[in-house]
Design an enzyme around this catalytic site. Structure first.
Site, PDB file in Angstrom:
ATOM      1  N   HIS A 115     -23.473 -20.861 -66.810  1.00 23.93           N
ATOM      2  CA  HIS A 115     -22.702 -19.626 -66.652  1.00 23.93           C
ATOM      3  C   HIS A 115     -23.111 -18.662 -67.760  1.00 23.93           C
ATOM      4  CE1 HIS A 115     -19.413 -17.133 -65.307  1.00 23.93           C
ATOM      5  NE2 HIS A 115     -19.101 -16.942 -66.574  1.00 23.93           N
ATOM      6  N   ASP A 173     -15.436 -22.137 -63.367  1.00 26.72           N
ATOM      7  CA  ASP A 173     -16.072 -21.951 -64.676  1.00 26.72           C
ATOM      8  C   ASP A 173     -15.213 -22.512 -65.811  1.00 26.72           C
ATOM      9  OD1 ASP A 173     -18.236 -20.639 -63.456  1.00 26.72           O
ATOM     10  OD2 ASP A 173     -17.203 -18.702 -63.534  1.00 26.72           O
ATOM     11  N   ASN A 199     -23.069 -26.818 -64.158  1.00 28.47           N
ATOM     12  CA  ASN A 199     -23.279 -25.406 -63.834  1.00 28.47           C
ATOM     13  C   ASN A 199     -23.737 -24.693 -65.094  1.00 28.47           C
ATOM     14  OD1 ASN A 199     -23.094 -22.929 -62.354  1.00 28.47           O
ATOM     15  ND2 ASN A 199     -21.136 -22.508 -63.356  1.00 28.47           N
ATOM     16  N   SER A 236     -23.421 -20.787 -71.230  1.00 30.06           N
ATOM     17  CA  SER A 236     -22.801 -22.108 -71.380  1.00 30.06           C
ATOM     18  C   SER A 236     -23.228 -22.998 -70.227  1.00 30.06           C
ATOM     19  CB  SER A 236     -21.267 -22.004 -71.305  1.00 30.06           C
ATOM     20  OG  SER A 236     -20.763 -20.998 -72.160  1.00 30.06           O
TER      21      SER A 236
HETATM   22  C1  GAR Z   1     -28.048 -16.900 -64.158  1.00 26.90           C
HETATM   23  O1  GAR Z   1     -27.840 -15.935 -65.157  1.00 26.90           O
HETATM   24  C2  GAR Z   1     -26.851 -17.827 -64.083  1.00 26.90           C
HETATM   25  O2  GAR Z   1     -26.274 -18.095 -65.334  1.00 26.90           O
HETATM   26  C3  GAR Z   1     -25.923 -17.018 -63.238  1.00 26.90           C
HETATM   27  O3  GAR Z   1     -26.730 -16.456 -62.243  1.00 26.90           O
HETATM   28  C4  GAR Z   1     -28.047 -16.263 -62.773  1.00 26.90           C
HETATM   29  C5  GAR Z   1     -29.012 -16.943 -61.832  1.00 26.90           C
HETATM   30  O4  GAR Z   1     -30.336 -16.655 -62.202  1.00 26.90           O
HETATM   31  N1  GAR Z   1     -24.893 -17.834 -62.668  1.00 26.90           N
HETATM   32  C6  GAR Z   1     -23.664 -17.396 -62.430  1.00 26.90           C
HETATM   33  O5  GAR Z   1     -23.292 -16.251 -62.650  1.00 26.90           O
HETATM   34  C7  GAR Z   1     -22.735 -18.444 -61.844  1.00 26.90           C
HETATM   35  N2  GAR Z   1     -21.410 -17.975 -61.852  1.00 26.90           N
HETATM   36  P1  GAR Z   1     -31.523 -17.525 -61.636  1.00 26.90           P
HETATM   37  O6  GAR Z   1     -31.346 -17.579 -60.112  1.00 26.90           O
HETATM   38  O7  GAR Z   1     -32.748 -16.749 -62.010  1.00 26.90           O
HETATM   39  O8  GAR Z   1     -31.451 -18.888 -62.262  1.00 26.90           O
END
Ligand code: GAR
Length: 225
Positions: A113, A149, A111, A140
């Site tokens: 985060h 997480d 994942n 991370s």
């Molecule tokens: C990213 O910032 C990712 O780190 C976060 O969602 C966004 C997705 O962007 N993930 C989380 O918050 C998971 N808990 P993307 O769809 O443009 O890759």
């Protein structure tokens, strides 16, 4: 992992910019793997169009069609397993996964985060960093365990928090480094260099520190302290 090209299945819920970065990295030879499918819990996730445009198989498993998390996760796992993935990659996949699902893919789910874990698990990471007056934020990549997480960190990237930053300005600075570190982590896995056990993450058989590898624009510190 056997000698075939590692197969990757990416899970998304929205824009899919991390997914796009991973697709590009596979295309450019920066990842020795192949994206077998992109799966979303939302039919209208923008990233699905990007994946289709790149000729990647897509699937939708709509969580609203299931009575509970267990049934959703069972259906999701079936779709994923049909593509025989070596690695399952959560890229902005905004569903909490059940222990049954996580155990099924033990040691082969990652994942990303948007915080310097263990700081700010969960949602609204950028708002929380700004409200706390933090001078730095980051992202991370970690292996997924049953703790939300909370799995062992593979790599982190830090960015400064500037005065006057909004959630949006900080999020876009963090997203840029997300697009760098996720392909690096996936490549290390595809090369067979990364493993996870109950003690944490190992790179080339050596334990990584709790904060994982440290990324900077100039280099990735692959030296284990
Ligand atoms: C990213 O910032 C990712 O780190 C976060 O969602 C966004 C997705 O962007 N993930 C989380 O918050 C998971 N808990 P993307 O769809 O443009 O890759």
């Amino acid at each position: 992992m056997n000698s075939r090209t590692p197969r990757l299945v990416i899970l998304i819920s929205g824009t899919g910019s991390n997914m796009a970065a991973l697709l590009n990295a596979c295309e450019n030879g920066e990842i020795d793997g192949r994206v077998a499918a992109v799966v979303s819990n939302r039919a209208n996730a923008k990233g699905l169009d990007v994946a289709r445009g790149a000729g990647i198989a897509t699937r939708v498993v709509d969580h609203r069609a299931f009575a509970d998390r267990e049934h959703f996760d069972a259906a999701l796992a079936r779709e994923i397993e049909a593509f025989e993935p070596d690695l399952v990659i959560l890229a902005g996949f905004m569903r909490i996964l059940t222990p049954g699902f996580v155990d099924r893919f033990h040691g082969r789910i990652m994942n990303i985060h948007p915080s310097l874990l263990p700081k700010y698990p969960g949602l609204n990471t950028h708002r929380r960093a700004i409200e706390a007056g933090d001078s730095e934020a980051g992202a991370s990549v970690h292996f997924v365990t049953t703790e939300l997480d909370g799995g062992p960190v593979i790599i982190q990237a830090r960015v400064p928090v500037h005065e006057g930053d909004t959630e949006e300005s900080l999020a876009s600075r963090v997203l840029k480094v997300e697009h760098r570190i996720y392909p690096l982590a996936v490549q290390l896995f595809c090369q067979g260099r990364l493993t996870m056990d109950s003690t944490g993450v190992h790179l080339d058989g050596e334990p990584l520190p709790a904060s994982g590898l440290e990324y900077s624009e100039q280099s990735v510190n692959l030296t284990i302290q």
